[in-house]
Motif scaffolding. Structure first.
Motif, PDB file in Angstrom:
ATOM      1  N   ASP A  34       4.883   9.608  -2.667  1.00 39.41           N
ATOM      2  CA  ASP A  34       4.466  10.940  -3.118  1.00 39.41           C
ATOM      3  C   ASP A  34       3.029  11.247  -2.720  1.00 39.41           C
ATOM      4  OD1 ASP A  34       3.068   9.250  -4.699  1.00 39.41           O
ATOM      5  OD2 ASP A  34       3.766  10.073  -6.612  1.00 39.41           O
ATOM      6  N   GLY A  35       2.425  10.351  -1.942  1.00 39.49           N
ATOM      7  CA  GLY A  35       1.070  10.612  -1.463  1.00 39.49           C
ATOM      8  C   GLY A  35      -0.014  10.268  -2.472  1.00 39.49           C
ATOM      9  N   SER A  36       0.373   9.829  -3.658  1.00 39.35           N
ATOM     10  CA  SER A  36      -0.648   9.499  -4.649  1.00 39.35           C
ATOM     11  C   SER A  36      -1.333   8.188  -4.291  1.00 39.35           C
ATOM     12  CB  SER A  36      -0.012   9.389  -6.035  1.00 39.35           C
ATOM     13  OG  SER A  36       0.841   8.276  -6.051  1.00 39.35           O
ATOM     14  N   GLU A  37      -2.476   7.996  -4.868  1.00 41.53           N
ATOM     15  CA  GLU A  37      -3.239   6.804  -4.548  1.00 41.53           C
ATOM     16  C   GLU A  37      -2.577   5.572  -5.161  1.00 41.53           C
ATOM     17  OE1 GLU A  37      -7.916   5.655  -4.509  1.00 41.53           O
ATOM     18  OE2 GLU A  37      -7.104   6.538  -6.309  1.00 41.53           O
ATOM     19  N   THR A  38      -2.478   4.523  -4.376  1.00 41.23           N
ATOM     20  CA  THR A  38      -2.006   3.259  -4.933  1.00 41.23           C
ATOM     21  C   THR A  38      -3.054   2.208  -4.642  1.00 41.23           C
ATOM     22  OG1 THR A  38      -0.848   2.611  -2.955  1.00 41.23           O
ATOM     23  CG2 THR A  38       0.404   3.839  -4.598  1.00 41.23           C
ATOM     24  N   LEU A  39      -3.032   1.166  -5.410  1.00 43.23           N
ATOM     25  CA  LEU A  39      -4.057   0.144  -5.314  1.00 43.23           C
ATOM     26  C   LEU A  39      -3.462  -1.138  -4.758  1.00 43.23           C
ATOM     27  CD1 LEU A  39      -6.628   1.366  -6.294  1.00 43.23           C
ATOM     28  CD2 LEU A  39      -4.780   2.184  -7.743  1.00 43.23           C
ATOM     29  N   GLU A  40      -4.149  -1.679  -3.786  1.00 42.28           N
ATOM     30  CA  GLU A  40      -3.667  -2.900  -3.170  1.00 42.28           C
ATOM     31  C   GLU A  40      -4.333  -4.102  -3.816  1.00 42.28           C
ATOM     32  OE1 GLU A  40      -2.705  -1.044   1.123  1.00 42.28           O
ATOM     33  OE2 GLU A  40      -3.258  -3.145   0.872  1.00 42.28           O
ATOM     34  N   PHE A  41      -3.531  -4.972  -4.342  1.00 38.02           N
ATOM     35  CA  PHE A  41      -4.058  -6.168  -4.983  1.00 38.02           C
ATOM     36  C   PHE A  41      -4.159  -7.321  -4.004  1.00 38.02           C
ATOM     37  CE2 PHE A  41      -4.390  -5.284  -9.527  1.00 38.02           C
ATOM     38  CZ  PHE A  41      -3.934  -3.970  -9.520  1.00 38.02           C
ATOM     39  N   ASN A  42      -3.257  -7.345  -3.082  1.00 39.69           N
ATOM     40  CA  ASN A  42      -3.270  -8.333  -2.005  1.00 39.69           C
ATOM     41  C   ASN A  42      -2.257  -7.835  -0.991  1.00 39.69           C
ATOM     42  OD1 ASN A  42      -0.627  -9.435  -2.761  1.00 39.69           O
ATOM     43  ND2 ASN A  42      -1.690 -10.285  -4.551  1.00 39.69           N
ATOM     44  N   PRO A  43      -2.064  -8.542   0.107  1.00 42.27           N
ATOM     45  CA  PRO A  43      -1.189  -7.995   1.162  1.00 42.27           C
ATOM     46  C   PRO A  43       0.243  -7.764   0.707  1.00 42.27           C
ATOM     47  CG  PRO A  43      -2.480  -9.826   2.000  1.00 42.27           C
ATOM     48  CD  PRO A  43      -2.700  -9.806   0.528  1.00 42.27           C
ATOM     49  N   PHE A  44       0.632  -8.333  -0.415  1.00 43.25           N
ATOM     50  CA  PHE A  44       2.025  -8.241  -0.828  1.00 43.25           C
ATOM     51  C   PHE A  44       2.268  -7.277  -1.986  1.00 43.25           C
ATOM     52  CE2 PHE A  44       1.543 -12.547   0.987  1.00 43.25           C
ATOM     53  CZ  PHE A  44       2.459 -12.448   2.017  1.00 43.25           C
ATOM     54  N   VAL A  45       1.240  -6.850  -2.662  1.00 38.01           N
ATOM     55  CA  VAL A  45       1.425  -6.079  -3.895  1.00 38.01           C
ATOM     56  C   VAL A  45       0.584  -4.815  -3.910  1.00 38.01           C
ATOM     57  CG1 VAL A  45       1.452  -6.154  -6.408  1.00 38.01           C
ATOM     58  CG2 VAL A  45       1.587  -8.275  -5.120  1.00 38.01           C
ATOM     59  N   ARG A  46       1.251  -3.696  -4.204  1.00 36.78           N
ATOM     60  CA  ARG A  46       0.532  -2.466  -4.529  1.00 36.78           C
ATOM     61  C   ARG A  46       1.014  -1.985  -5.886  1.00 36.78           C
ATOM     62  NH1 ARG A  46       1.723  -0.297   0.873  1.00 36.78           N
ATOM     63  NH2 ARG A  46       3.180   1.098  -0.167  1.00 36.78           N
ATOM     64  N   ILE A  47       0.086  -1.423  -6.645  1.00 39.21           N
ATOM     65  CA  ILE A  47       0.450  -0.869  -7.956  1.00 39.21           C
ATOM     66  C   ILE A  47      -0.113   0.539  -8.038  1.00 39.21           C
ATOM     67  CG2 ILE A  47       0.271  -1.135 -10.462  1.00 39.21           C
ATOM     68  CD1 ILE A  47      -0.069  -4.146 -10.013  1.00 39.21           C
ATOM     69  N   ALA A  48       0.726   1.478  -8.416  1.00 34.70           N
ATOM     70  CA  ALA A  48       0.307   2.877  -8.506  1.00 34.70           C
ATOM     71  C   ALA A  48       0.050   3.239  -9.973  1.00 34.70           C
ATOM     72  CB  ALA A  48       1.396   3.777  -7.936  1.00 34.70           C
ATOM     73  N   PRO A  49      -0.818   4.245 -10.196  1.00 31.66           N
ATOM     74  CA  PRO A  49      -1.093   4.673 -11.572  1.00 31.66           C
ATOM     75  C   PRO A  49       0.163   5.082 -12.340  1.00 31.66           C
ATOM     76  CG  PRO A  49      -2.720   5.601 -10.080  1.00 31.66           C
ATOM     77  CD  PRO A  49      -1.680   4.938  -9.222  1.00 31.66           C
ATOM     78  N   ASP A  50       1.243   5.444 -11.605  1.00 29.89           N
ATOM     79  CA  ASP A  50       2.487   5.799 -12.319  1.00 29.89           C
ATOM     80  C   ASP A  50       3.335   4.569 -12.647  1.00 29.89           C
ATOM     81  OD1 ASP A  50       3.658   4.982  -9.976  1.00 29.89           O
ATOM     82  OD2 ASP A  50       4.696   6.874  -9.580  1.00 29.89           O
ATOM     83  N   ASP A  51       2.734   3.402 -12.536  1.00 31.29           N
ATOM     84  CA  ASP A  51       3.371   2.122 -12.882  1.00 31.29           C
ATOM     85  C   ASP A  51       4.339   1.592 -11.827  1.00 31.29           C
ATOM     86  OD1 ASP A  51       2.011   1.821 -15.262  1.00 31.29           O
ATOM     87  OD2 ASP A  51       3.573   2.822 -16.441  1.00 31.29           O
TER      88      ASP A  51
END
Lengths: 721, 168
Positions: A34-51
């Motif tokens: 959806d184009g929202s910002e997501t956060l990269e924790f490491n090369p394998f994991v991203r977590i978005a503010p929408d959980d």
């Protein structure tokens, strides 16, 4: 993704992997749908503010269940909400395994086991730290469950999405403690596949499905003789066919591009090509067998040598010497090979259902003559791999065609192309000899293999060409194995279970012969010889018990057994067959596997079943033969697959293992099925089939055997029991 | 070129194509309905199976000219994620697919079987499904899933039965 985010990706990847994290390609992957910002924790994991939690999946999915199993590994340690866990295929990057980023060697889970659990655990610790900071407590006062961080002893909690922004800024922990097996919530539990819904609604996207504006559908006419070249061609009739856009010559042949695949196929039939057939125009399967027989007269590279083999043979009470052989095999994945390519001023973008995106990338870079950063590979679902979609010519061909035409193309192999222009499981011929002592136990084994190589030779040896034979686990005091390479231009490749696909047939069928020669029960002999291989011994014991080895089979059915350790796992199979006028029917397969920690028992079962069906098809009827330098088979009418009405009942039992780490499962069950069936056929008929495929050679052998029997009767001899 | 009109997944469609062009490639390359797969081009493997007027056919060997005026159903028209066909529900419950490539064709053959034989035996399944190849070896799951789909279909019919009677 913004430049800042990309930098962060690289930085985080670098810190996580310590090996550099160059993400190759000018098109960076989308950040969130959806184009929202997501956060990269490491090369394998991203977590978005929408959980939403996203796994960056660095192993392609060719049916083996990588999507689900790797999601499980991450989620087990991340404690995220399983229902909200998303995944997407990784770009090509060193941190994901480039240059050999991909799925092969039944290594997917084994090589993801540590990194993905650590990736999950590290991200979880960062989320817990962020929550602890908000609450002003020690991290020990937090716990995680189902996508939330809870404050111990209170009802306070934050969702992962609420914490993602802060947590992603925190330092990545150097080390983390991983769960012990008794703490697993997901690992070890049969878990529904996450790719099923897409695959039953027709929305799963494979390479063959890639569409884009102005795309041309292409097929390529290649020389029917390996190594041949185009001498001249006339494409006037092809160009007149409605829908044909272009005809171009590339390195391996003449490509026809059209507005639809059918027009490309029909247009190709109208090409008039004069071939320079090259040096292989008289190659035939019989000629190759002559070469192998000749090579077997010579000594080769030593693959294993232990004990005093000469003395053992000199003192033998009984000797057995036989020759076994298997033909070339094609892979015939249901989705034939294909690759889509688009070139533009920025570079080259490739779409393919590839087992090894790293090799796809390297091939495209070389073919396009671009820098690595200018080529992007998009990994799609794979409609069957079985070893065929690692390297191969299709990437190079597709890039070459796109370069000549300047249009985006999707190059498809027709089924005929697939069977006649595959890279094949090599044919092999082996001489095997054994010495038995006075009690009938084997005391020495000697073998010589004549086979093309699967991979580059090292000191004259291809370990795969002898895998499953020279590395057998049997405590037979003296063993000596040699490999004599067969040099031919027939292209070869890995094929589900690689060398074990042929050598385990040789080994396990020959062992059955030794049991018969020494008056031993086939299971008893193996158990005796597996005294130093406890895990394999155990699966064999369990398989024999589950299959009722020591009780009579249903009248008319006969049992055979085989076992092998391969790909880090241990497998035993007992089959029940009946033979009716030379026709073999496999009724039941009891398959027992010790694969260490089974991460997803559901996909382990699927892989055991699938590996058996794949091996059984080959054992019964798989043969690629050559005449006049050409492959003689062309489609499923003469290179058929096992069908549902021939499907045996398969009983898969996964042994609770003492090994806390996973073994391989993708190829583990393929090798043992052929010898188990051949051994059962021997039990049924007294005829030993030393050359596959069964359906071709068994009727002849049975007829010969009957002739001998009638000769024996006529001459007053004893009838073979 | 010819103009050919037919019904596709319940909607009228018109395409411009050579009349001999196989339905498979019309679906995939002209209409971009890629759920129907190419496997052999010779009606040997079943990957391209669709329904024409309810009957399972191999779209790779069915000329589009033959389809004019008829009704075609593809996997995209079998069910949707929100309203799965009993076959799809059973396929999901039992996690039938591995690579998944042949499964559109498998399901179309299975759906056609259940439409004419609501309670097939193993032998019925073998006869109806033997023209669909799966190289991943999902046959054991397919057989179980067809039996399960038959149950799901029967339950759905039972649920509908009182309403039918009520109308009478």
């Amino acid at each position: 993704m913004s430049a800042a985010q990309l930098k962060r990706r690289e930085f985080l990847a670098l810190s996580a992997a310590g090996t550099g994290a160059l993400v190759l390609g000018h098109h960076v992957p989308a950040t969130a749908q959806d184009g929202s910002e997501t956060l990269e924790f490491n090369p394998f994991v991203r977590i978005a503010p929408d959980d939403t939690v996203t796994l960056i999946l660095h192993k392609p999915e060719n049916g083996q269940g990588a999507v689900t199993t790797l999601c499980m590994l991450l989620a087990e340690e991340l404690d995220c909400d399983w229902q909200r866990l998303q995944w997407e295929f990784a770009p090509v990057a060193r941190v994901y395994g480039f240059p050999l980023q991909g799925t092969f060697g039944s290594l997917g889970v084994r090589t993801s086991w540590q990194p993905l659990r650590e990736a999950g655990a590290k991200a979880r610790v960062m989320l817990q730290s962020a929550a602890a900071q908000r609450w002003g407590v020690d991290i020990a006062q937090t716990r995680t469950e189902n996508g939330r961080v809870h404050r111990v002893g209170s009802t306070d909690s934050f969702s992962y999405g609420e914490l993602a922004l802060e947590a992603a800024q925190l330092p990545v922990p150097e080390t983390v403690a991983l769960k012990s097996p008794d703490q697993y919530r997901l690992i070890g539990k049969p878990t529904p596949r996450r790719d099923t819904l897409a695959k039953i609604t027709g929305t799963a996207r494979y390479g063959i499905d890639v569409r884009m504006p102005d795309i041309a559908f292409a097929v390529l006419e290649r020389c029917p003789v390996f190594g041949g070249r185009v001498a001249s061609f006339d494409d006037s009739r092809t160009r007149a066919f409605p829908g044909v856009i272009d005809v171009v010559q590339v390195g391996r042949g003449i490509a026809v591009l059209a507005t639809n695949t059918w027009a490309a196929m029909e247009g190709r039939k109208l090409l008039d090509i004069q071939w320079d057939l090259g040096p292989n125009a008289s190659l035939s399967s019989e000629r190759i067998r002559e070469m192998q027989r000749e090579l077997l007269q010579h000594s080769g590279a030593v693959a294993r040598s232990e004990g005093d083999v000469e003395a053992a043979f000199a003192n033998a009470a009984q000797k057995v010497a036989v020759t076994y052989e298997v033909p070339y095999l094609a892979h015939t994945t249901m989705e034939p090979p294909n690759t889509a390519v688009r070139l533009d001023e920025q570079g080259c973008e490739v779409w393919s259902g590839t087992q090894i995106p790293g090799i796809c990338h390297s091939s495209a870079v070389a073919a396009a003559g671009l820098e690595a950063e200018q080529v992007k590979v998009n990994t799609l679902f794979i409609g069957g791999g079985f070893g065929s979609r690692g390297g191969g010519n299709v990437y190079t061909e597709a890039v070459e065609i796109a370069m000549v035409t300047g249009r985006p193309v999707n190059l498809l192999y027709t089924r005929e192309d697939d069977i006649q222009q595959d890279r094949y499981r090599p044919c092999s011929m082996v001489n095997l000899e054994a010495a038995l002592d006075a009690e009938g136990w084997p005391v020495a084994l000697r073998g010589r293999v004549s086979c093309q190589y699967f991979q580059a030779l090292q000191n004259g040896l291809d370990r795969e060409a002898v895998a499953g034979l020279a590395d057998n686990d049997y405590a037979i005091g003296a063993q000596h194995f040699e490999y004599v390479p067969l040099e031919l231009d027939v292209p070869t490749n890995f094929w589900r279970s690689v060398g074990a696909s042929q050598n385990v047939y040789f080994m396990e069928s020959f062992l059955d012969e030794l049991a018969a020669a020494g008056g031993k029960d086939p299971v008893e002999l193996r158990l005796h010889l597996l005294r130093d291989a406890p895990r394999l011994r155990r699966v064999l014991e369990i398989a024999a018990e589950r299959a009722g080895w020591n009780t009579p089979a249903v009248p008319g059915r006969h049992r055979g057994v085989a076992c092998v350790s391969c790909f880090g796992s241990h497998n035993a199979q007992v089959v029940e067959v009946s033979v009716d006028q030379g026709r073999v029917r496999v009724h039941k397969v009891t398959c027992v596997v010790d694969c260490g920690q089974a991460v997803n028992p559901l996909t382990v079962r699927q892989q055991m079943e699938g590996g058996i069906v794949y091996g059984l098809t080959a054992a019964l009827r798989g043969e690629i033969s050559l005449a006049d330098g050409r492959v003689q088979q062309s489609n499923f009418h003469d290179y058929d697959a096992l069908r549902i009405d021939e499907m045996p009942e398969i009983d898969v039992f996964i042994v609770p293992s003492e090994d806390p780490n996973p073994g391989g499962i993708g190829e583990t069950s393929t090798p043992a099925i052929a010898p188990a069936v051949v051994n059962a056929v021997f039990a049924a008929t007294g005829v030993r089939v030393r050359r596959l495929p069964l359906e071709k050679h068994l009727p002849t052998l049975l007829a010969e055997s009957q002739q001998q029997d009638s000769h024996a009767i006529n001459s007053g001899g004893t009838i073979h029991a | 070129m010819a103009t050919i009109t037919f019904t596709l997944n319940g909607q009228p469609r018109t395409v411009e194509a050579e009349p001999q062009m196989p339905l498979l490639w019309v679906l995939r390359d002209i209409l971009n309905l890629t759920g129907t797969k190419y496997g052999c081009g010779m009606a040997l493997c079943g990957a391209c199976t669709v329904h024409i007027d309810g009957n399972p056919v191999r779209s790779c060997r069915t000329e589009i000219g033959f389809v004019a005026g008829r009704s075609v159903t593809t996997v995209e028209g079998l069910g949707t994620p929100d309203a799965l066909h009993p076959v799809q529900r059973a396929w999901l419950e039992l996690d039938v697919p591995q690579c998944g490539y042949c499964q559109s064709g498998q399901q179309m053959s299975a759906a056609a079987l259940l439409a004419r034989n609501p309670k097939p035996t193993d032998a019925d399944i073998d006869a109806a499904m033997r023209n669909n190849i799966c190289r991943c070896g999902t046959y054991q799951s397919i057989r179980a899933a067809i039996h399960r789909a038959a149950e799901i279909q029967a339950l759905a019919m039972d649920a509908m039965a009182p309403a039918e009677e009520g109308r009478v």
